[in-house]
Design an enzyme around this catalytic site. Structure first.
Site, PDB file in Angstrom:
ATOM      1  N   ASP A 182     -35.010 -70.372 -65.340  1.00 46.66           N
ATOM      2  CA  ASP A 182     -35.219 -68.924 -65.230  1.00 46.66           C
ATOM      3  C   ASP A 182     -36.715 -68.599 -65.237  1.00 46.66           C
ATOM      4  O   ASP A 182     -37.144 -67.619 -64.638  1.00 46.66           O
ATOM      5  CB  ASP A 182     -34.539 -68.187 -66.384  1.00 46.66           C
ATOM      6  CG  ASP A 182     -33.024 -68.276 -66.308  1.00 46.66           C
ATOM      7  OD1 ASP A 182     -32.522 -69.241 -65.696  1.00 46.66           O
ATOM      8  OD2 ASP A 182     -32.345 -67.402 -66.849  1.00 46.66           O
ATOM      9  N   GLU A 184     -28.602 -69.837 -58.261  1.00 41.03           N
ATOM     10  CA  GLU A 184     -27.361 -69.775 -59.038  1.00 41.03           C
ATOM     11  C   GLU A 184     -26.714 -68.429 -58.773  1.00 41.03           C
ATOM     12  O   GLU A 184     -27.223 -67.406 -59.196  1.00 41.03           O
ATOM     13  CB  GLU A 184     -27.602 -70.016 -60.531  1.00 41.03           C
ATOM     14  CG  GLU A 184     -28.789 -69.338 -61.151  1.00 41.03           C
ATOM     15  CD  GLU A 184     -29.092 -69.851 -62.577  1.00 41.03           C
ATOM     16  OE1 GLU A 184     -28.995 -69.057 -63.509  1.00 41.03           O
ATOM     17  OE2 GLU A 184     -29.415 -71.049 -62.730  1.00 41.03           O
TER      18      GLU A 184
END
Ligand SMILES: *[C@@H]1O[C@H](CO)[C@@H](O)[C@H](O)[C@H]1NC(C)=O
Ligand SMILES: *[C@@H]1O[C@H](CO)[C@@H](O)[C@H](O)[C@H]1NC(C)=O
Ligand SMILES: *[C@@H]1O[C@H](CO)[C@@H](O)[C@H](O)[C@H]1NC(C)=O
Ligand SMILES: *[C@@H]1O[C@H](CO)[C@@H](O)[C@H](O)[C@H]1NC(C)=O
Ligand SMILES: *[C@@H]1O[C@H](CO)[C@@H](O)[C@H](O)[C@H]1NC(C)=O
Ligand SMILES: *[C@@H]1O[C@H](CO)[C@@H](O)[C@H](O)[C@H]1NC(C)=O
Ligand SMILES: *[C@@H]1O[C@H](CO)[C@@H](O)[C@H](O)[C@H]1NC(C)=O
Ligand SMILES: *[C@@H]1O[C@H](CO)[C@@H](O)[C@H](O)[C@H]1NC(C)=O
Ligand SMILES: CC(=O)N[C@H]1CO[C@H](CO)[C@@H](O)[C@@H]1O
Length: 893
Positions: free
Chosen positions: A465, A535
């Site tokens: 992230d 994702e």
């Protein structure tokens, strides 16, 4: 006491342990894995490691566990917990926060060894969670400052600590906190294992060498592009170390053994090493008739083996160490294109990533058969890449991917300790201190060394992230380069920022993770089909009813459909945005109707899940060569760590469901797809070579089977590209629900390449893009598919037969199943399942050519199914269900 007597006493004392009188290693170059341990909590064992790490201690009351075993895995292996019970309903909650998991655990094993002159013994670790102290025969070999992190692999010289005969190795594994330690966390994927993964989850090896040892071989080739080289030059690199107190002359010799049609090549080099010196050496070889490794679907996966020996030159050549490495010849590159999106190429061909995110087992258990099925499913699903988000696996995993031609996009995990850099306050981890950089370095070195030669590797994401800070980036890059990493290194899986040294990642992480309608993917914002989505998915993956019954109580099942806003222990954790199914259920109930039973709920889920994954992969495929190309999509996620209700393409019991077959259709190599947003039909081609005349038929009917429109289009296909064919006429003429059948036919080959049916509402789903969150985009109006609830039942005849070719001895059975609609109306969403009639359980590892199919009136459809086992031993039963099918059991072999 003489040695024999001592041995006799010890073997009596140790008769209940598995200590071996056979030496663990006895010749130079020999490597042995500790195959099992006696395990005990440090609270139960006396806290006296120097005594406990002496041979001869009676540990018969300890747990006996395998060589790779976290604490929880070991307790399950010993029947302290029973997996069936543990995973049932919310039983596992009872284990959370138990004091016993807050204490260290001891792993102990005795082995025999007979040290001899000029021989050296090394202990090699590959990561112990979270960190460990290592003792041998009463001496402390490594402190928990040295042996840190789930991926921290280290060498320790045991030579001076060993005795002739029995020796004892004792490892104290410290409890894990995901915020403090470099461990393997599951974030919000599922409940945390009670032990947070503590223990010896990877191999511990003992290696004997002469004065000179060699590290695993790394392989660098100058191959870049298919067809461009006659020969491929290969450079083999390794670190050689001199353990002796004198200078040695070393000769490294060996052979590169090619696959069929390739030539072998000899390798040779001589080196001089000073006492204690370690040096990186390289040896070159030219490979003639090189055989190139391709991803599955693009070609074969030929593998090379290199065998090398390190010989010490004295009066004669004496073997000191040896090494074997497999590798494949391929080239991967990536670049950030003019839209700031990352695009990959393999062997010179642009490679659209269609993949899914992997989860390790909740207790880090590694069953090769299970992993093999998981990867085989990926091939069957038409996916080409598996993303490991911090769940780097054992070497066998990469070997299987090499053999199957599946690409692996590896990387570090998000959040927790791994991303606790100053500017990142999303990660609640303890911020990195100076010593943490060394743990990160050791982890990166170890994983890179293990992965380097595998052709299946596509790249490494050093952040997920968030991107690493400059210092961490430098540590990671240095370690990767030290290991001759010649694949893409990507800063992170998102566009939030990047270190100078790596530049932008070119990957977006803009959701969705929760439900969105099929037309979402044809939009031009957020996770829609453009660029590289690292994702993303519509949050689907509901298991079929028989799987649900294995882990949910009747009360859980009732809640699931009667209380659509309730959270579930089998969703994400209770602090996560994905604890409940509100967004999913709201869409489901509005589009498909309020469920009338758990069976009805699950049927509707399967239809919604199928629609969701099909649309995602079709949209990414259709836009592979768009103005802003869709360069890749990693479906979130492939599989689950434990029995779970979402984010998966097959369930924990390895049963495929709606999300699986939607994906399988959406990734077809040659395919025709429907764009839900603008009502057009697209021709998709993922192949490198298939060419020819194609015929596309487009048929739209109503629920009574009456024609609304039909069209036939002749076209030619082009490699690795997609194109718009035409609009579907009559969508606006649909009254309630229409069925659209698209068929792609190879005219010359006289066969259907793709056949695919959509159920469509004239009323589109309307997305409220500006209100998007990081996990979903709200829907203000829903498509109306409720007519599906009241279709007239159809009558379908099902027959099974063996195909003509002989399959005896293969271990597999293949059957042909013919479906025939005897009715004038479509037979909708027919699901076929193979059961074992003896115990009414589903067969495992069953591969269907297609499933959840919709038949046109009077249509006949042939499906193939193969499964493991000989038909003679397994009398299988086929169950047929569907949205409007009357009966559901049938056997006709
Ligand atoms: C080891 O301990 C167990 C009890 O924990 C005992 O039954 C066994 O006899 C002991 N073995 C030896 C060799 O002392
Ligand atoms: C685990 O529990 C289940 C359900 O209670 C039972 O059927 C099974 O036999 C148990 N397994 C073992 C290994 O004890
Ligand atoms: C596991 O890690 C979490 C932090 O992510 C921590 O709160 C919890 O106490 C740990 N569990 C154990 C058994 O140490
Ligand atoms: C490969 O090696 C050969 C000698 O073995 C050399 O002639 C050739 O130039 C090398 N090729 C490349 C691309 O370096
Ligand atoms: C290296 O050379 C030795 C001695 O000539 C030979 O026995 C051995 O097989 C060679 N090793 C390899 C891997 O070819
Ligand atoms: C790409 O990113 C750079 C900043 O890294 C920015 O200046 C540029 O406008 C971006 N290009 C596009 C097409 O978004
Ligand atoms: C959330 O889950 C944790 C761990 O299972 C549990 O201790 C806690 O009570 C739960 N909280 C709620 C609100 O359910
Ligand atoms: C896909 O491209 C290949 C590669 O040339 C070609 O042979 C094949 O006909 C194409 N198929 C479709 C459906 O475009
Ligand atoms: C091919 C075939 O058998 N079609 C049958 C479909 O069902 C109707 C009855 O509704 C039959 O008349 C057809 O023969």
């Amino acid at each position: 006491m003489n040695l024999l007597k001592r041995l006799a006493v010890w073997s009596a004392a140790l008769s209940v342990t598995t200590a071996h009188a056979e030496p663990l290693v006895s010749s130079p170059g020999e490597r042995a894995v500790i195959s099992g341990w006696s395990m005990q909590s440090a609270t139960w064992a006396q806290n006296d490691m120097s005594r406990l790490s002496q041979p001869g201690v009676n540990v018969s009351s300890w747990y006996r566990v395998g060589g790779r075993s976290t604490v929880m895995a070991g307790l399950l292996e010993n029947g302290v917990y029973n997996e069936t019970e543990l995973f049932f309903s919310n039983y596992m909650e009872n284990l959370a926060n138990q004091a016993i998991f807050k204490e260290p655990w001891i792993y102990r094993e005795e082995f025999s060894i007979y040290p001899s002159n000029n021989q050296y013994v090394t202990l090699k670790t590959h990561g112990i969670t979270s960190k460990a102290e290592i003792h041998v025969n009463g001496a402390l070999i490594a402190t928990s400052d040295q042996q840190q992190g789930s991926y921290g692999g280290h060498h320790y010289d045991l030579t001076s600590h060993l005795r002739s005969g029995f020796n004892c190795l004792l490892i104290v594994a410290y409890p894990t906190n995901y915020l403090r330690d470099f461990a393997i966390g599951f974030l919000d994927w599922n409940p945390y294992p009670a032990d947070n993964g503590t223990g010896i989850w990877r191999d511990v090896e003992v290696i004997q060498t002469g004065a000179v040892s060699m590290s695993p071989l790394r392989v660098v080739t100058d191959f870049t592009k298919a067809g461009s080289n006659d020969n491929v030059n290969v450079t083999l690199k390794t670190e050689i170390s001199n353990h002796a107190p004198h200078t040695v002359q070393v000769e490294v010799n060996g052979t590169v053994i090619g696959p069929i049609y390739a030539d072998n090549a000899a390798i040779w080099g001589t080196f001089e090493l000073q006492p204690g010196e370690e040096r990186t050496i390289s040896i070159k070889a030219a490979l003639r008739n090189p055989q190139i490794w391709w991803p599955s679907g693009w070609g074969e996966q030929p593998m090379y083996i290199v065998e090398a020996d390190a010989m010490i030159k004295e009066d004669e050549l004496i073997l000191s160490d040896s090494s074997v490495q497999t590798f494949g010849i391929r080239h991967v590159s990536s670049h950030v294109n003019e839209h700031n999106d990352t695009a990959f190429a393999i062997n010179g061909h642009s490679f659209q990533v269609l993949g899914a995110g992997y989860s390790a087992d909740i207790f880090m258990r590694f069953d090769k058969q299970t992993i093999s099925t998981i990867l085989q499913y990926m091939i069957d699903l038409g996916l080409n890449t598996i993303r490991l988000e911090g769940k780097q696996e054992h070497p066998e995993f990469y070997n299987l991917a090499d053999q199957m031609g599946l690409m692996v996009l590896a990387g570090w995990e998000c959040c927790n300790k791994w991303e606790a850099w100053d500017y990142n306050n999303d990660a609640d981890g303890v911020k990195w201190r100076e010593s943490d950089y060394e743990v990160a370095r050791a982890s990166m070195l170890h994983e890179a060394e293990m992965m380097q030669a595998h052709p299946s590797l596509l790249g490494f994401l050093v952040g997920s992230d968030y991107w690493p800070n400059d210092h961490a980036a430098e540590v990671y890059i240095e370690a990767l380069h030290q290991m001759d990493w010649n694949l893409p290194i990507i800063a992170s899986a998102s566009k939030r920022g990047h270190p100078e040294a790596l530049g932008p990642s070119g990957m977006k992480m803009s959701g969705p993770y929760d439900w969105v309608p099929p037309n979402y993917w044809y939009g031009d914002e957020e996770g829609a089909a453009f660029g590289f989505g690292s994702e993303l998915g519509a949050g689907v993956g509901t298991p079929e009813y028989d799987s649900l019954q294995r882990f949910m109580s009747n009360k859980d099942l009732d809640t699931l459909w009667k209380e659509p806003h309730m959270g579930s222990y089998h969703m994400s954790t209770n602090v996560s945005a994905f604890y409940g199914r509100s967004i999913y259920n709201k869409g489901l109930f509005a589009r498909y109707g309020i469920p009338s039973s758990i069976e009805d709920y699950v049927r509707k889920c399967q239809m919604a899940d199928y629609e969701a994954t099909r649309a995602q992969f079709e949209a990414y495929s259709a836009r592979q060569n768009a103005y802003r190309p869709a360069t890749g999509a990693i479906y979130w996620m492939l599989n689950s760590a434990w029995p779970n209700l979402h984010w998966q393409l097959f369930d924990y019991y390895l049963q495929p469901m709606g999300s699986y077959f939607g994906t399988k259709v959406g990734t077809r190599v040659e395919h025709v797809a429907y764009n839900y947003e603008d009502e057009t039909v697209w021709l998709i081609n993922h192949s490198l070579g298939k060419q020819g005349e194609r015929e596309i038929t487009i048929d739209l009917i109503d629920t009574k089977g009456k024609k609304i429109s039909s069209a036939m289009v002749k076209t030619c296909t082009t490699p690795s590209s997609s194109k718009e064919i035409q609009m579907v006429k009559g969508i606006d003429k649909i009254k309630d629900v229409g069925f659209l059948r698209l068929v792609l036919r190879d005219v010359k080959g006289k066969k259907d390449l793709s056949r695919n049916v959509y159920w469509l509402s004239p009323k589109p789903d309307v997305l409220d893009w500006p209100e998007s969150t990081w996990f979903s985009t709200p829907v203000t109006e829903y498509a109306d598919l409720t007519k599906l609830e009241s279709l007239t039942p159809a009558n379908v005849k099902v027959t099974m037969k063996f195909p003509k070719n002989d399959q005896s001895g293969s271990g597999w059975t293949s059957l042909e199943v013919q479906l025939e609609n005897k009715s004038e109306i479509p037979a909708v969403f027919i699901h076929l399942d193979m059961f074992n009639p003896v115990d009414d359980t589903k067969l495992e590892s069953v591969y269907w050519s297609d499933n959840y199919v919709t038949l046109w009136p009077k249509e006949k459809l042939h499906l193939m199914v193969s499964y493991e086992g000989e038909i003679a031993n397994i009398s299988s039963w086929l169950k047929v269900t569907g949205r409007n099918i009357r009966y559901n059991v049938l056997a006709d072999i």
